[in-house]
Design an enzyme around this catalytic site. Sequence first.
Site, PDB file in Angstrom:
ATOM      1  N   GLU A  93     -19.342   4.998 -40.189  1.00 29.54           N
ATOM      2  CA  GLU A  93     -17.959   4.483 -40.192  1.00 29.54           C
ATOM      3  C   GLU A  93     -17.826   3.465 -41.322  1.00 29.54           C
ATOM      4  O   GLU A  93     -18.724   2.636 -41.526  1.00 29.54           O
ATOM      5  CB  GLU A  93     -17.637   3.790 -38.863  1.00 29.54           C
ATOM      6  CG  GLU A  93     -16.217   3.204 -38.857  1.00 29.54           C
ATOM      7  CD  GLU A  93     -15.900   2.381 -37.622  1.00 29.54           C
ATOM      8  OE1 GLU A  93     -15.581   2.973 -36.578  1.00 29.54           O
ATOM      9  OE2 GLU A  93     -15.976   1.134 -37.707  1.00 29.54           O
ATOM     10  N   ALA A 121      -5.735  -2.671 -37.935  1.00 32.92           N
ATOM     11  CA  ALA A 121      -4.967  -3.043 -36.742  1.00 32.92           C
ATOM     12  C   ALA A 121      -3.487  -3.152 -37.101  1.00 32.92           C
ATOM     13  O   ALA A 121      -3.136  -3.703 -38.142  1.00 32.92           O
ATOM     14  CB  ALA A 121      -5.483  -4.360 -36.194  1.00 32.92           C
ATOM     15  N   GLN A 126     -21.689 -12.397 -36.551  1.00 28.75           N
ATOM     16  CA  GLN A 126     -21.121 -11.074 -36.232  1.00 28.75           C
ATOM     17  C   GLN A 126     -21.177 -10.837 -34.718  1.00 28.75           C
ATOM     18  O   GLN A 126     -20.208 -10.393 -34.120  1.00 28.75           O
ATOM     19  CB  GLN A 126     -21.955 -10.024 -36.973  1.00 28.75           C
ATOM     20  CG  GLN A 126     -21.459  -8.612 -36.883  1.00 28.75           C
ATOM     21  CD  GLN A 126     -22.496  -7.642 -37.473  1.00 28.75           C
ATOM     22  OE1 GLN A 126     -23.507  -8.050 -38.033  1.00 28.75           O
ATOM     23  NE2 GLN A 126     -22.247  -6.366 -37.329  1.00 28.75           N
ATOM     24  N   LYS A 186      -6.981  12.195 -21.316  1.00 25.12           N
ATOM     25  CA  LYS A 186      -6.940  12.199 -22.789  1.00 25.12           C
ATOM     26  C   LYS A 186      -7.676  13.431 -23.322  1.00 25.12           C
ATOM     27  O   LYS A 186      -7.163  14.138 -24.193  1.00 25.12           O
ATOM     28  CB  LYS A 186      -7.572  10.888 -23.290  1.00 25.12           C
ATOM     29  CG  LYS A 186      -7.616  10.703 -24.775  1.00 25.12           C
ATOM     30  CD  LYS A 186      -7.767   9.238 -25.177  1.00 25.12           C
ATOM     31  CE  LYS A 186      -9.135   8.649 -25.016  1.00 25.12           C
ATOM     32  NZ  LYS A 186      -9.278   7.298 -25.601  1.00 25.12           N
ATOM     33  N   GLN A 239     -17.636   3.251 -28.075  1.00 26.74           N
ATOM     34  CA  GLN A 239     -17.693   1.847 -28.474  1.00 26.74           C
ATOM     35  C   GLN A 239     -19.165   1.477 -28.597  1.00 26.74           C
ATOM     36  O   GLN A 239     -20.022   2.107 -27.956  1.00 26.74           O
ATOM     37  CB  GLN A 239     -17.013   1.034 -27.348  1.00 26.74           C
ATOM     38  CG  GLN A 239     -17.111  -0.458 -27.454  1.00 26.74           C
ATOM     39  CD  GLN A 239     -16.229  -0.983 -28.550  1.00 26.74           C
ATOM     40  OE1 GLN A 239     -16.532  -0.774 -29.728  1.00 26.74           O
ATOM     41  NE2 GLN A 239     -15.155  -1.638 -28.198  1.00 26.74           N
TER      42      GLN A 239
HETATM   43  P1  FAD Z   1      -6.393   4.532 -24.814  1.00 35.08           P
HETATM   44  O1  FAD Z   1      -7.259   5.708 -24.638  1.00 35.08           O
HETATM   45  O2  FAD Z   1      -4.932   4.734 -24.846  1.00 35.08           O
HETATM   46  O3  FAD Z   1      -6.759   3.482 -23.646  1.00 35.08           O
HETATM   47  C1  FAD Z   1      -6.246   2.153 -23.692  1.00 35.08           C
HETATM   48  C2  FAD Z   1      -6.212   1.560 -22.293  1.00 35.08           C
HETATM   49  O4  FAD Z   1      -5.196   2.211 -21.524  1.00 35.08           O
HETATM   50  C3  FAD Z   1      -7.516   1.738 -21.494  1.00 35.08           C
HETATM   51  O5  FAD Z   1      -7.698   0.586 -20.729  1.00 35.08           O
HETATM   52  C4  FAD Z   1      -7.235   2.946 -20.611  1.00 35.08           C
HETATM   53  O6  FAD Z   1      -7.983   2.931 -19.415  1.00 35.08           O
HETATM   54  C5  FAD Z   1      -5.728   2.767 -20.339  1.00 35.08           C
HETATM   55  N1  FAD Z   1      -5.021   4.026 -20.099  1.00 35.08           N
HETATM   56  C6  FAD Z   1      -5.137   5.188 -20.770  1.00 35.08           C
HETATM   57  N2  FAD Z   1      -4.281   6.101 -20.273  1.00 35.08           N
HETATM   58  C7  FAD Z   1      -3.591   5.500 -19.282  1.00 35.08           C
HETATM   59  C8  FAD Z   1      -2.555   5.908 -18.390  1.00 35.08           C
HETATM   60  N3  FAD Z   1      -2.067   7.151 -18.412  1.00 35.08           N
HETATM   61  N4  FAD Z   1      -2.071   4.990 -17.483  1.00 35.08           N
HETATM   62  C9  FAD Z   1      -2.550   3.731 -17.441  1.00 35.08           C
HETATM   63  N5  FAD Z   1      -3.544   3.282 -18.257  1.00 35.08           N
HETATM   64  C10 FAD Z   1      -4.049   4.152 -19.155  1.00 35.08           C
HETATM   65  N6  FAD Z   1      -8.710   0.175 -33.512  1.00 35.08           N
HETATM   66  C11 FAD Z   1      -7.970   0.155 -34.652  1.00 35.08           C
HETATM   67  O7  FAD Z   1      -6.963  -0.579 -34.742  1.00 35.08           O
HETATM   68  N7  FAD Z   1      -8.294   0.952 -35.727  1.00 35.08           N
HETATM   69  C12 FAD Z   1      -9.370   1.787 -35.696  1.00 35.08           C
HETATM   70  O8  FAD Z   1      -9.643   2.483 -36.675  1.00 35.08           O
HETATM   71  C13 FAD Z   1     -10.178   1.816 -34.509  1.00 35.08           C
HETATM   72  N8  FAD Z   1     -11.250   2.647 -34.429  1.00 35.08           N
HETATM   73  C14 FAD Z   1     -11.964   2.719 -33.251  1.00 35.08           C
HETATM   74  C15 FAD Z   1     -13.038   3.615 -33.158  1.00 35.08           C
HETATM   75  C16 FAD Z   1     -13.802   3.689 -32.001  1.00 35.08           C
HETATM   76  C17 FAD Z   1     -14.940   4.673 -31.906  1.00 35.08           C
HETATM   77  C18 FAD Z   1     -13.488   2.845 -30.887  1.00 35.08           C
HETATM   78  C19 FAD Z   1     -14.322   2.903 -29.626  1.00 35.08           C
HETATM   79  C20 FAD Z   1     -12.418   1.958 -30.969  1.00 35.08           C
HETATM   80  C21 FAD Z   1     -11.647   1.882 -32.138  1.00 35.08           C
HETATM   81  N9  FAD Z   1     -10.546   1.019 -32.256  1.00 35.08           N
HETATM   82  C22 FAD Z   1      -9.805   0.979 -33.412  1.00 35.08           C
HETATM   83  C23 FAD Z   1     -10.198   0.110 -31.157  1.00 35.08           C
HETATM   84  C24 FAD Z   1      -9.162   0.732 -30.191  1.00 35.08           C
HETATM   85  O9  FAD Z   1      -7.947   0.941 -30.855  1.00 35.08           O
HETATM   86  C25 FAD Z   1      -8.975  -0.246 -29.033  1.00 35.08           C
HETATM   87  O10 FAD Z   1     -10.144  -0.329 -28.258  1.00 35.08           O
HETATM   88  C26 FAD Z   1      -7.747  -0.028 -28.160  1.00 35.08           C
HETATM   89  O11 FAD Z   1      -7.599  -1.191 -27.324  1.00 35.08           O
HETATM   90  C27 FAD Z   1      -7.811   1.190 -27.246  1.00 35.08           C
HETATM   91  O12 FAD Z   1      -7.645   2.344 -27.952  1.00 35.08           O
HETATM   92  P2  FAD Z   1      -7.886   3.786 -27.251  1.00 35.08           P
HETATM   93  O13 FAD Z   1      -7.514   4.796 -28.244  1.00 35.08           O
HETATM   94  O14 FAD Z   1      -9.215   3.836 -26.641  1.00 35.08           O
HETATM   95  O15 FAD Z   1      -6.748   3.674 -26.104  1.00 35.08           O
END
Ligand code: FAD
Length: 289
Positions: free
Chosen positions: A17, A51, A212, A165, A176
């Site tokens: 990454e 972000a 970090q 999802k 993560q």
């Molecule tokens: P989601 O899958 O939408 O989940 C978010 C929250 O909502 C979770 O708590 C989940 O349990 C809950 N949820 C999901 N569906 C529902 C539903 N139907 N009803 C109620 N609750 C629900 N961030 C950036 O800004 N840029 C990046 O490039 C980036 N890259 C990442 C890469 C990886 C591998 C990882 C692990 C994280 C990355 N992130 C990045 C961080 C990520 O955007 C955050 O962790 C964010 O808070 C959650 O994103 P998600 O896509 O997992 O969200």
Amino acid sequence: MKISEILKNKEVTVSYEVFPPKKDMPFEPILAAVDRLCESDPDFMSVTYGAGGGTGHNTIKIADHVQNHRGVTSLAHLTCISSTRDQVDRAIGEMKACGIENILALRGDIPADFDGSKTRDYRFASDLVKEIKVKGDFCVGAACYPEGHVECEHKDDDIAFLKEKVDNGVDFLTTQMFFDNNVLYNFLYRIRERGITVPVIAGIMPVTSGKQIERICQLSGTYLPARFKAIVDKFGDKPEAMKQAGIAYATDQIIDLIANGVHGIHIYTMNKPDVAESIRNNLSYIIGK
Ligand code: FAD
């Protein structure tokens, strides 16, 4: 090439990454780091989305460069919580025009000034997954959280939402970071039991400075095993020693993962080619490159 194909065809994949420059920051130092990372021939390279979506254009520019000028399959991240449908459409269109076939669909972190009362085009990453699948023949990845996502009170609910999802069209998951492999093994057991069968790529963060790790823990609440804490306590304020110990810890984690049947390793390089290269060299006979 689609990442789903790469995962199908190789016993073990090692991918990286990188992050793009922030708005108004110079491109060249990051491009130089990306180019050097490409030289060690990763199976694919993912490019984060800043972000709030602020660096979206830079994400696509770097993903385009990686794929079309360096011959390494790219995975462009895309977030949706701060975007309108039009903005997302435009980003997907730009990716398609560059020949990018892989998108990591993310919700993104909730911005500090987020107004929850406003109607949004997207609420969760699963909305974006569905949309990307409609817009083209993309291989779609998504994030997962072996320790549970910070906002979700109950791990079981988090896994139920993850299943939703994945069912919307996710082809693979990337985790993560975690520092205790048992956390991942337990998570894999629980998600497989719930019928989530797509490949899971383990995200490994080599920790190369004491500062970090403080930031990581503040942001994600990641569990630090005693063995890891002792390393940070002992070497955290000795930069060269911490770097060496962080590389050794990440290497050790990866060897254990591969030995226990994990097929995909994704290294959060923090744009540091020397760190990624050291880990690769430590694994040369193990991953066969
Ligand atoms: P989601 O899958 O939408 O989940 C978010 C929250 O909502 C979770 O708590 C989940 O349990 C809950 N949820 C999901 N569906 C529902 C539903 N139907 N009803 C109620 N609750 C629900 N961030 C950036 O800004 N840029 C990046 O490039 C980036 N890259 C990442 C890469 C990886 C591998 C990882 C692990 C994280 C990355 N992130 C990045 C961080 C990520 O955007 C955050 O962790 C964010 O808070 C959650 O994103 P998600 O896509 O997992 O969200």
